[in-house]
Design an enzyme around this catalytic site. Structure first.
Site, mmCIF file in Angstrom:
data_model
loop_
_atom_site.group_PDB
_atom_site.id
_atom_site.type_symbol
_atom_site.label_atom_id
_atom_site.label_comp_id
_atom_site.label_asym_id
_atom_site.label_seq_id
_atom_site.Cartn_x
_atom_site.Cartn_y
_atom_site.Cartn_z
ATOM 1 N N ALA A 82 -11.805 -16.550 -16.298
ATOM 2 C CA ALA A 82 -11.338 -16.688 -14.918
ATOM 3 C C ALA A 82 -9.987 -17.390 -14.868
ATOM 4 O O ALA A 82 -9.725 -18.311 -15.641
ATOM 5 C CB ALA A 82 -12.357 -17.477 -14.111
ATOM 6 N N GLY A 109 4.390 26.855 27.907
ATOM 7 C CA GLY A 109 4.688 28.101 28.598
ATOM 8 C C GLY A 109 3.385 28.829 28.906
ATOM 9 O O GLY A 109 2.482 28.862 28.068
ATOM 10 N N ARG A 147 11.328 12.977 22.445
ATOM 11 C CA ARG A 147 10.138 12.253 22.898
ATOM 12 C C ARG A 147 9.447 11.454 21.786
ATOM 13 O O ARG A 147 8.606 10.611 22.043
ATOM 14 C CB ARG A 147 9.151 13.241 23.543
ATOM 15 C CG ARG A 147 9.595 13.721 24.904
ATOM 16 C CD ARG A 147 8.793 14.933 25.371
ATOM 17 N NE ARG A 147 9.258 16.169 24.742
ATOM 18 C CZ ARG A 147 8.680 17.371 24.914
ATOM 19 N NH1 ARG A 147 7.604 17.482 25.681
ATOM 20 N NH2 ARG A 147 9.159 18.434 24.320
ATOM 21 N N ARG A 164 -1.732 -2.451 -9.633
ATOM 22 C CA ARG A 164 -0.380 -1.930 -9.409
ATOM 23 C C ARG A 164 0.010 -0.896 -10.460
ATOM 24 O O ARG A 164 -0.710 -0.696 -11.436
ATOM 25 C CB ARG A 164 0.593 -3.117 -9.371
ATOM 26 C CG ARG A 164 0.373 -4.008 -8.138
ATOM 27 C CD ARG A 164 1.100 -5.322 -8.258
ATOM 28 N NE ARG A 164 2.491 -5.109 -8.642
ATOM 29 C CZ ARG A 164 3.262 -6.038 -9.223
ATOM 30 N NH1 ARG A 164 2.771 -7.237 -9.487
ATOM 31 N NH2 ARG A 164 4.500 -5.757 -9.535
ATOM 32 N N LYS A 175 -0.664 -5.055 -13.513
ATOM 33 C CA LYS A 175 0.529 -4.201 -13.441
ATOM 34 C C LYS A 175 0.909 -3.824 -14.851
ATOM 35 O O LYS A 175 0.921 -4.688 -15.725
ATOM 36 C CB LYS A 175 1.669 -4.975 -12.778
ATOM 37 C CG LYS A 175 2.936 -4.179 -12.599
ATOM 38 C CD LYS A 175 4.192 -5.019 -12.800
ATOM 39 C CE LYS A 175 4.454 -5.257 -14.259
ATOM 40 N NZ LYS A 175 5.737 -5.946 -14.532
ATOM 41 N N ASN A 229 -12.987 -10.305 -23.292
ATOM 42 C CA ASN A 229 -13.215 -10.934 -21.991
ATOM 43 C C ASN A 229 -12.063 -11.888 -21.669
ATOM 44 O O ASN A 229 -11.723 -12.744 -22.489
ATOM 45 C CB ASN A 229 -14.534 -11.714 -21.991
ATOM 46 C CG ASN A 229 -14.902 -12.137 -20.575
ATOM 47 O OD1 ASN A 229 -15.437 -11.340 -19.808
ATOM 48 N ND2 ASN A 229 -14.595 -13.379 -20.222
#
Ligand code: UD1
Ligand code: CA
Length: 478
Positions: free
Chosen positions: A383, A143, A18, A336, A354, A380
């Site tokens: 961006a 049962g 099932r 990661r 990563k 730092n």
């Protein structure tokens, strides 16, 4: 102290038809562990030895068992002729004497404490055959426990063999039993397949033992959720939700704030200290450990992560990594494997990392990829900086020192080293080492071609406003 029963048999040979799955039913995961792993964890503390009856998906189930329960013996049931047949085979494989506990491999919510109470009752009542029962709001499919006028168990009748009156009975067989092994051995030899499924039903052993004037009892458990069996995907989800609530309740009682327990999924191998706060929609998997004061979520997924005190992980996915004390991750970071954030480090929006070690107080706030890198303290990363770690064939390492200022949109083409206190100019493609204290500038020098828009884009809005601003075709500004 000796364990309470001499042998436990886990029945796990069924097809699990099932489930409609290529994965064995008992291998489906709930809260980070297989269904059968939960069952074995509940049973192992009370049993001196363990036998698992395997059949369908034999190889996968056996190899899983050798990692989660290496000392368990296995019985192979080549043809599934019923639970009674499975037990006959298991008994043929053992010389154990004393008391045997039998459970199904598909009831992951069973608790050791319930088994202990069941064993105590079995011993106290000097029972030879005991079945654990539960009263279900919807007993369909199970049962049913047939009792006489005095309340003593007479027999167990399967749904498919039950008459209309018996179908009304709401006390069901949980599939958990205790037997005197010798009595079970002789009774199981008397089983017949005289029923609607043409199988040997283990359940019939109860009436056989009773009819031979030995003590058989039905013992009711008070938490029916423990005995829910998994036969299809909706029962899998139902059991997973109950397990989730159990785990969350335990953490909340221990001092963890879970803002929305309905949408917080924590695996059973996780450890979370008091005064951690978990916001909605978070999933915490594997061997993750979270220390006090940390904030997780909303909507964060952690897999095998160490989160130190006071760190925060907001709207992010983090796998196989270490997040230092008071460090900040997210929103929208993808951390990661092999990432190590030291204390107070920050990895911000739309940053992927990563195999990267980011030193104390260093920041990668926006839109960057940091792969195969070591970054010192107080640095730092501007961006949109990319650690260019892959040359198409091999991965290379980048080392960035302490208190470095990497300008926005820098490409750090590995292998490359930026010395302590160095800078890079925005937009640089850095292919050579930058010594300590230097600024690396590696970009085209700017030149302005005056009047170009008025000559080459005449008639555009740009040309029009440029003229308004004083430019002309010759490029001279008035
Ligand atoms: C069984 C019980 C039922 C009980 C229910 C509780 C019988 C006849 N019925 O029904 O009274 O209410 O469990 O969940 O026992 N298995 C084998 N070999 C076989 C058949 C089954 O190892 O030949 C294993 C299955 O893998 C499973 C367990 O035994 O883990 C129970 O079998 P299943 O087919 O799920 O029995 P139910 O119909 O649920
Ligand atoms: Ca079942």
């Amino acid at each position: 102290m000796g364990k309470a029963v001499d042998l436990a048999i886990v029945l796990a040979a069924g097809e699990g038809t099932r489930m409609k799955s290529s994965l064995a039913k008992v291998l489906h995961p709930i809260a980070g562990k297989s269904v059968i792993h939960h069952v074995i964890d509940a049973v192992a503390p009370v049993a001196q030895s363990l036998n698992v009856v395997v059949g369908a998906h034999r190889e996968e189930v056996e190899s899983h068992l050798s990692s989660i329960a290496p000392s368990a013996s296995k019985t192979f049931q080549a043809e599934r002729k019923g639970t009674g047949h499975a037990v006959q085979l298991a008994l043929a494989d053992t010389k154990a004497e004393g008391v045997v506990l039998i459970v199904a491999g598909d009831t992951p919510l069973l608790r050791t404490s319930t088994l202990n109470e069941f064993i105590e009752a079995h011993v106290e009542l000097e029972s030879v055959a005991s079945v654990l029962t539960a009263v279900l709001p919807d007993p369909f499919g199970y049962g049913r426990i047939v009792r006489d006028d005095l309340g003593a168990i007479v027999s167990i009748v399967e749904e498919r063999d039950a008459d209309d009156d018996q179908k009304q009975i709401d006390e069901i067989n949980t599939g958990v039993y205790l037997f005197d092994i010798a009595a079970l051995r002789s009774a199981s030899q008397k089983l017949t397949a005289d029923n609607s499924q043409g199988e040997l039903y283990l359940t019939d052993v109860i009436s056989l033992i009773k009819n031979s004037a030995q003590v058989a009892v039905a013992i009711q458990s008070n938490d029916f959720t423990e005995t829910l069996g998994i036969n299809d995907r909706s029962q899998l989800a139902e059991c997973a939700a109950i397990m989730r609530d159990r785990i969350n309740d335990e953490y909340m009682r221990a001092g963890v704030t879970i803002i929305d327990p309905m949408t917080t999924w924590i695996d059973s191998g996780v450890s979370i200290s008091p005064d951690v706060t978990i916001y909605p929609g978070s999933a915490i998997h594997g061997s993750t450990r979270i220390e006090s004061g940390a904030v997780i979520g909303p909507r964060s997924t952690l897999v095998n992560v160490e989160v130190e005190a006071g760190a925060s992980i907001i709207e992010s996915r983090v796998t196989d990594s270490h997040i230092g004390a008071d460090a900040a991750v997210g929103p929208f970071a993808f951390i990661r494997p092999g990432t190590r954030l030291a204390a107070k480090a920050k990895v911000g929006a739309f940053v992927e990392t990563k195999n990267a070690s980011i030193g104390e107080g260093s920041k990668v706030p926006h839109l960057s990829y940091v792969g195969d890198a070591t970054i010192g303290e107080g640095t730092n990363i501007g961006a949109a900086t990319i650690f260019v770690n892959y040359d198409g064939v091999e991965k290379h390492h980048t080392t960035v020192g302490s208190h470095v200022r990497v300008g926005s949109d820098t490409m750090l083409v590995a292998p490359v080293t930026i010395g302590d206190g160095a800078y890079t100019a925005a937009g640089s493609v850095i292919t050579e080492d930058v010594p300590a204290g230097a600024i690396g500038v590696a970009r085209g020098k700017q030149r302005n071609v005056l009047g170009w828009v008025l000559r080459r884009r005449s008639g555009t809005k740009s040309a029009e406003v440029a003229r308004d601003a004083g430019a002309n075709e010759l490029g001279f500004q008035e």
